[in-house]
Design an enzyme around this catalytic site. Sequence first.
Site, PDB file in Angstrom:
ATOM      1  N   ASN A  23       0.674  -1.372  -0.088  1.00 35.71           N
ATOM      2  CA  ASN A  23      -0.220  -0.184  -0.289  1.00 35.71           C
ATOM      3  C   ASN A  23       0.846   0.969   0.051  1.00 35.71           C
ATOM      4  OD1 ASN A  23       0.666   0.733   2.619  1.00 35.71           O
ATOM      5  ND2 ASN A  23      -1.242  -0.643   3.359  1.00 35.71           N
ATOM      6  N   GLY A  61      -6.051   3.041  -1.074  1.00 35.10           N
ATOM      7  CA  GLY A  61      -6.937   3.079   0.143  1.00 35.10           C
ATOM      8  C   GLY A  61      -8.534   3.851  -0.811  1.00 35.10           C
ATOM      9  N   GLY A  92      -6.681  -4.505   1.246  1.00 33.22           N
ATOM     10  CA  GLY A  92      -6.117  -4.320   0.463  1.00 33.22           C
ATOM     11  C   GLY A  92      -5.282  -5.841   0.009  1.00 33.22           C
ATOM     12  N   ASP A  93      -5.447  -7.092   1.866  1.00 27.82           N
ATOM     13  CA  ASP A  93      -5.380  -8.405   1.481  1.00 27.82           C
ATOM     14  C   ASP A  93      -6.891  -9.214  -0.200  1.00 27.82           C
ATOM     15  OD1 ASP A  93      -3.171  -8.373   2.810  1.00 27.82           O
ATOM     16  OD2 ASP A  93      -4.099  -8.658   4.632  1.00 27.82           O
ATOM     17  N   VAL A 126     -18.450  -5.459   5.145  1.00 28.10           N
ATOM     18  CA  VAL A 126     -18.285  -6.648   6.354  1.00 28.10           C
ATOM     19  C   VAL A 126     -18.006  -6.287   7.136  1.00 28.10           C
ATOM     20  CG1 VAL A 126     -18.698  -9.432   6.443  1.00 28.10           C
ATOM     21  CG2 VAL A 126     -19.347  -8.440   4.652  1.00 28.10           C
TER      22      VAL A 126
END
Length: 146
Positions: A23, A61, A92-93, A126
């Site tokens: 990132n 992001g 990100g994962d 979620v």
Amino acid sequence: MLGEWMHQCPPELLNAVDIFSPNESELARLTRMSTESFEQIGQAVVKCHKMGVKQVLVKLGAKGSALFIEGEKPIKQPIISAARVLDTTGAGDTFTAAFAVALVEGKTKEECMRFAAAAASLCVQVKGAIPSMPDRPSVLHLLQTV
């Protein structure tokens, strides 16, 4: 420290990396360069290229993502807006994993970026890292609606 690892990592290991996916803050730490603007991110990526990494997939992001392939124009992917953002943990994962899935399936880099953005969009809706990982039908459904 990650930055020291990057500087001390044997070049043959960096040359073996197909796609490096930090990132923007990880990229800043690894290169010891500012990544506040897209231009600065590009300069930090050039440093990665000089260290032997040919492709750098930077997660930005809320600003989306960008894939930098050495010698080519960056591929930018905006976020796919989420109906609501509950938790960004794991986004990100999720993005990186979805990109990899699309890549091994033979999709173009642009298609990989879009698929990954859709998966990340579903992820942030979620709460929790594992429960937020979307399944393929959900990602494909979202892609049909945007």
